[in-house]
Design a protein around this motif. Structure first.
Motif, PDB file in Angstrom:
ATOM      1  N   MET A   1     -51.177 -33.668  83.141  1.00  0.00           N
ATOM      2  CA  MET A   1     -52.524 -34.174  83.412  1.00  0.00           C
ATOM      3  C   MET A   1     -53.071 -34.964  82.224  1.00  0.00           C
ATOM      4  O   MET A   1     -53.818 -35.921  82.394  1.00  0.00           O
ATOM      5  CB  MET A   1     -53.469 -33.011  83.741  1.00  0.00           C
ATOM      6  N   ALA A   2     -52.697 -34.574  81.019  1.00  0.00           N
ATOM      7  CA  ALA A   2     -53.235 -35.233  79.832  1.00  0.00           C
ATOM      8  C   ALA A   2     -52.445 -36.474  79.442  1.00  0.00           C
ATOM      9  O   ALA A   2     -52.889 -37.220  78.572  1.00  0.00           O
ATOM     10  CB  ALA A   2     -53.260 -34.243  78.668  1.00  0.00           C
ATOM     11  N   SER A   3     -51.298 -36.700  80.061  1.00  0.00           N
ATOM     12  CA  SER A   3     -50.485 -37.849  79.682  1.00  0.00           C
ATOM     13  C   SER A   3     -50.316 -38.814  80.855  1.00  0.00           C
ATOM     14  O   SER A   3     -51.133 -39.721  81.051  1.00  0.00           O
ATOM     15  CB  SER A   3     -49.128 -37.383  79.149  1.00  0.00           C
ATOM     16  N   GLU A   4     -49.271 -38.619  81.692  1.00  0.00           N
ATOM     17  CA  GLU A   4     -48.982 -39.574  82.767  1.00  0.00           C
ATOM     18  C   GLU A   4     -50.141 -39.710  83.762  1.00  0.00           C
ATOM     19  O   GLU A   4     -50.515 -40.818  84.159  1.00  0.00           O
ATOM     20  CB  GLU A   4     -47.709 -39.172  83.523  1.00  0.00           C
ATOM     21  N   VAL A   5     -50.698 -38.564  84.173  1.00  0.00           N
ATOM     22  CA  VAL A   5     -51.794 -38.619  85.155  1.00  0.00           C
ATOM     23  C   VAL A   5     -53.026 -39.286  84.543  1.00  0.00           C
ATOM     24  O   VAL A   5     -53.688 -40.120  85.175  1.00  0.00           O
ATOM     25  CB  VAL A   5     -52.132 -37.208  85.677  1.00  0.00           C
ATOM     26  N   HIS A   6     -53.316 -38.937  83.311  1.00  0.00           N
ATOM     27  CA  HIS A   6     -54.466 -39.523  82.622  1.00  0.00           C
ATOM     28  C   HIS A   6     -54.298 -41.040  82.492  1.00  0.00           C
ATOM     29  O   HIS A   6     -55.250 -41.800  82.735  1.00  0.00           O
ATOM     30  CB  HIS A   6     -54.623 -38.892  81.240  1.00  0.00           C
ATOM     31  N   TYR A   7     -53.095 -41.473  82.147  1.00  0.00           N
ATOM     32  CA  TYR A   7     -52.830 -42.906  81.996  1.00  0.00           C
ATOM     33  C   TYR A   7     -53.035 -43.631  83.327  1.00  0.00           C
ATOM     34  O   TYR A   7     -53.648 -44.698  83.378  1.00  0.00           O
ATOM     35  CB  TYR A   7     -51.404 -43.110  81.498  1.00  0.00           C
ATOM     36  N   MET A   8     -52.518 -43.045  84.408  1.00  0.00           N
ATOM     37  CA  MET A   8     -52.715 -43.633  85.733  1.00  0.00           C
ATOM     38  C   MET A   8     -54.199 -43.714  86.077  1.00  0.00           C
ATOM     39  O   MET A   8     -54.685 -44.741  86.580  1.00  0.00           O
ATOM     40  CB  MET A   8     -51.989 -42.800  86.792  1.00  0.00           C
ATOM     41  N   TRP A   9     -54.946 -42.646  85.805  1.00  0.00           N
ATOM     42  CA  TRP A   9     -56.353 -42.565  86.181  1.00  0.00           C
ATOM     43  C   TRP A   9     -57.189 -43.624  85.456  1.00  0.00           C
ATOM     44  O   TRP A   9     -58.158 -44.147  86.009  1.00  0.00           O
ATOM     45  CB  TRP A   9     -56.883 -41.164  85.888  1.00  0.00           C
ATOM     46  N   GLN A  10     -56.809 -43.937  84.249  1.00  0.00           N
ATOM     47  CA  GLN A  10     -57.544 -44.951  83.491  1.00  0.00           C
ATOM     48  C   GLN A  10     -57.377 -46.342  84.100  1.00  0.00           C
ATOM     49  O   GLN A  10     -58.181 -47.234  83.855  1.00  0.00           O
ATOM     50  CB  GLN A  10     -57.071 -44.961  82.036  1.00  0.00           C
ATOM     51  N   LYS A  11     -56.346 -46.523  84.903  1.00  0.00           N
ATOM     52  CA  LYS A  11     -56.073 -47.837  85.493  1.00  0.00           C
ATOM     53  C   LYS A  11     -56.621 -47.955  86.917  1.00  0.00           C
ATOM     54  O   LYS A  11     -56.381 -48.948  87.599  1.00  0.00           O
ATOM     55  CB  LYS A  11     -54.563 -48.085  85.504  1.00  0.00           C
ATOM     56  N   ARG A  12     -57.353 -46.965  87.373  1.00  0.00           N
ATOM     57  CA  ARG A  12     -57.873 -46.982  88.737  1.00  0.00           C
ATOM     58  C   ARG A  12     -58.885 -48.114  88.919  1.00  0.00           C
ATOM     59  O   ARG A  12     -59.580 -48.516  87.988  1.00  0.00           O
ATOM     60  CB  ARG A  12     -58.543 -45.643  89.067  1.00  0.00           C
ATOM     61  N   GLU A  13     -58.950 -48.606  90.137  1.00  0.00           N
ATOM     62  CA  GLU A  13     -60.029 -49.507  90.525  1.00  0.00           C
ATOM     63  C   GLU A  13     -61.143 -48.653  91.115  1.00  0.00           C
ATOM     64  O   GLU A  13     -60.884 -47.601  91.712  1.00  0.00           O
ATOM     65  CB  GLU A  13     -59.538 -50.515  91.556  1.00  0.00           C
ATOM     66  N   GLN A  14     -62.355 -49.077  90.981  1.00  0.00           N
ATOM     67  CA  GLN A  14     -63.463 -48.324  91.563  1.00  0.00           C
ATOM     68  C   GLN A  14     -64.535 -49.270  92.064  1.00  0.00           C
ATOM     69  O   GLN A  14     -64.644 -50.408  91.612  1.00  0.00           O
ATOM     70  CB  GLN A  14     -64.036 -47.330  90.560  1.00  0.00           C
ATOM     71  N   GLY A  15     -65.270 -48.774  93.041  1.00  0.00           N
ATOM     72  CA  GLY A  15     -66.305 -49.609  93.633  1.00  0.00           C
ATOM     73  C   GLY A  15     -67.328 -48.779  94.374  1.00  0.00           C
ATOM     74  O   GLY A  15     -67.314 -47.541  94.326  1.00  0.00           O
ATOM     75  N   GLU A  16     -68.208 -49.449  95.061  1.00  0.00           N
ATOM     76  CA  GLU A  16     -69.306 -48.791  95.774  1.00  0.00           C
ATOM     77  C   GLU A  16     -69.686 -49.633  96.981  1.00  0.00           C
ATOM     78  O   GLU A  16     -69.621 -50.859  96.945  1.00  0.00           O
ATOM     79  CB  GLU A  16     -70.497 -48.653  94.826  1.00  0.00           C
ATOM     80  N   PHE A  17     -70.045 -48.965  98.072  1.00  0.00           N
ATOM     81  CA  PHE A  17     -70.623 -49.663  99.215  1.00  0.00           C
ATOM     82  C   PHE A  17     -71.799 -48.846  99.727  1.00  0.00           C
ATOM     83  O   PHE A  17     -71.963 -47.676  99.364  1.00  0.00           O
ATOM     84  CB  PHE A  17     -69.576 -49.892 100.317  1.00  0.00           C
ATOM     85  N   LYS A  18     -72.612 -49.465 100.540  1.00  0.00           N
ATOM     86  CA  LYS A  18     -73.771 -48.776 101.093  1.00  0.00           C
ATOM     87  C   LYS A  18     -73.386 -48.106 102.400  1.00  0.00           C
ATOM     88  O   LYS A  18     -72.946 -48.750 103.345  1.00  0.00           O
ATOM     89  CB  LYS A  18     -74.914 -49.763 101.334  1.00  0.00           C
ATOM     90  N   GLY A  19     -73.540 -46.791 102.444  1.00  0.00           N
ATOM     91  CA  GLY A  19     -73.289 -46.053 103.662  1.00  0.00           C
ATOM     92  C   GLY A  19     -74.513 -46.041 104.559  1.00  0.00           C
ATOM     93  O   GLY A  19     -75.450 -46.826 104.377  1.00  0.00           O
ATOM     94  N   VAL A  20     -74.519 -45.155 105.538  1.00  0.00           N
ATOM     95  CA  VAL A  20     -75.663 -45.030 106.447  1.00  0.00           C
ATOM     96  C   VAL A  20     -76.945 -44.806 105.644  1.00  0.00           C
ATOM     97  O   VAL A  20     -76.959 -44.048 104.665  1.00  0.00           O
ATOM     98  CB  VAL A  20     -75.432 -43.857 107.420  1.00  0.00           C
ATOM     99  N   ASP A  21     -78.018 -45.494 106.048  1.00  0.00           N
ATOM    100  CA  ASP A  21     -79.328 -45.406 105.382  1.00  0.00           C
ATOM    101  C   ASP A  21     -79.288 -45.874 103.934  1.00  0.00           C
ATOM    102  O   ASP A  21     -80.148 -45.495 103.123  1.00  0.00           O
ATOM    103  CB  ASP A  21     -79.888 -43.978 105.454  1.00  0.00           C
ATOM    104  N   GLY A  22     -78.283 -46.678 103.583  1.00  0.00           N
ATOM    105  CA  GLY A  22     -78.235 -47.258 102.246  1.00  0.00           C
ATOM    106  C   GLY A  22     -77.765 -46.334 101.146  1.00  0.00           C
ATOM    107  O   GLY A  22     -77.869 -46.670  99.953  1.00  0.00           O
ATOM    108  N   ILE A  23     -77.233 -45.155 101.508  1.00  0.00           N
ATOM    109  CA  ILE A  23     -76.737 -44.227 100.492  1.00  0.00           C
ATOM    110  C   ILE A  23     -75.509 -44.829  99.810  1.00  0.00           C
ATOM    111  O   ILE A  23     -74.564 -45.242 100.484  1.00  0.00           O
ATOM    112  CB  ILE A  23     -76.375 -42.866 101.121  1.00  0.00           C
TER     113      ILE A  23
END
Length: 305
Positions: A1-23
């Motif tokens: 978790m502190a090495s390979e998984v952590h390295y992968m997680w740092q390269k993740r893409e992330q975003g946001e969209f508006k759900g029902v009622d703008g949440i």
């Protein structure tokens, strides 16, 4: 978790969209240009995509792009009440609409030869309702310990929904259902979720590092909405036309395992497998049980690749 998984997680893409009622609904993806198939993860109540780092790593290594998001009212997504730790929802179908938006507007922007859905607990109910109400293009779906019912004493099962509905009606604002409270950390020895101490402790440490992800007990409205949704999953099962694998945790005390057998008996597209001695969180279990759940999942996906 502190090495390979952590390295992968740092390269993740992330975003946001508006759900029902703008949440605001927040999501992540782990992608590689050579991958031609993907898995969409739908997590359970009181969870976050942060908790699924190990699974994202394993799926990515197997050649899958991975997409995950947090439900409204929990994890990294927007809250619905002033109390950020209250598990609440206005309408359970809002979860389903959010999933549809995520698949259409985020996952749907990419082209894949195969697409798969992997859902846990409450996420299993959300994914099932999605399959029943929307035309999908998933090749196969795996439901881990899906919430087709909540594990309650038989007398309480008959009246739980009505009681929760009455309580919610007389509350001036959403509040915890009787017997529940804000987030607290139970000792490993007292938990009913899994038998892997290292994974349990890791997850709790995650919520210490990111307290904004925490959610405690559910509101009365969440309870009666969830119970109604669970019934709908079984009632409308004939609308499912996608191959489904239902993985049941043999020692589950959180969801109603009897409801799994009822769903299986009514759904021609469903295969079911019980993992004996496993608790509710199959993908947080000790290795001998978790490996079995993961192997069954990947084998099922390969069958429809």
């Amino acid at each position: 978790m502190a090495s390979e998984v952590h390295y992968m997680w740092q390269k993740r893409e992330q975003g946001e969209f508006k759900g029902v009622d703008g949440i605001p609904i927040r999501w992540i993806s782990i992608r590689h240009p050579q991958n031609e198939r993907c898995v969409v993860i739908v997590n359970g109540r009181n969870e976050s995509f942060w908790k699924y780092q190990e699974l994202c790593y394993e799926l990515s290594r197997k050649g899958y792009d991975v997409y995950a998001y947090d439900h409204r009212g929990q994890g990294a997504s927007g809250r619905l009440t002033n109390d950020s730790e209250l598990g609440h929802v206005i309408c359970f179908n809002d979860y389903v609409s959010d999933l549809h938006s995520f698949i259409t507007n985020v996952v749907g922007k990419q082209t894949y030869r195969q697409r798969f859905l992997l859902a846990h607990s409450m996420g299993g109910a959300v994914a099932t309702l999605y399959l029943e109400h929307y035309q999908t293009h998933f090749n196969a779906v795996v439901l881990n310990a899906p919430m087709f019912g909540i594990n309650l004493p038989v007398p309480l099962k008959l009246v739980a929904s009505s009681i929760a509905k009455i309580i919610e009606r007389y509350q001036t604002q959403p509040y915890y259902v009787f017997g529940h409270k804000p987030y607290h950390e139970a000792p490993f020895e007292e938990n009913d979720q899994c038998q892997s101490q290292i994974r349990y402790v890791w997850a709790k440490h995650l919520y210490q590092l990111h307290p904004e992800l925490r959610v405690g007990g559910p509101s009365a409205r969440w309870v009666w909405q969830a119970l109604a949704a669970a019934k709908s999953c079984i009632r409308d099962v004939e609308h499912i036309h996608t191959p489904v694998l239902l993985l049941q945790a043999g020692d589950d005390t959180v969801v109603d395992n009897d409801s799994h057998h009822l769903f299986y008996s009514k759904c021609p597209e469903c295969k079911m497998k019980v993992i004996p001695h496993a608790r509710h969180e199959l993908l947080m279990e000790k290795d001998c049980l978790r490996n079995q759940a993961l192997e069954d999942t990947l084998d099922f996906f390969e069958t429809y690749s």
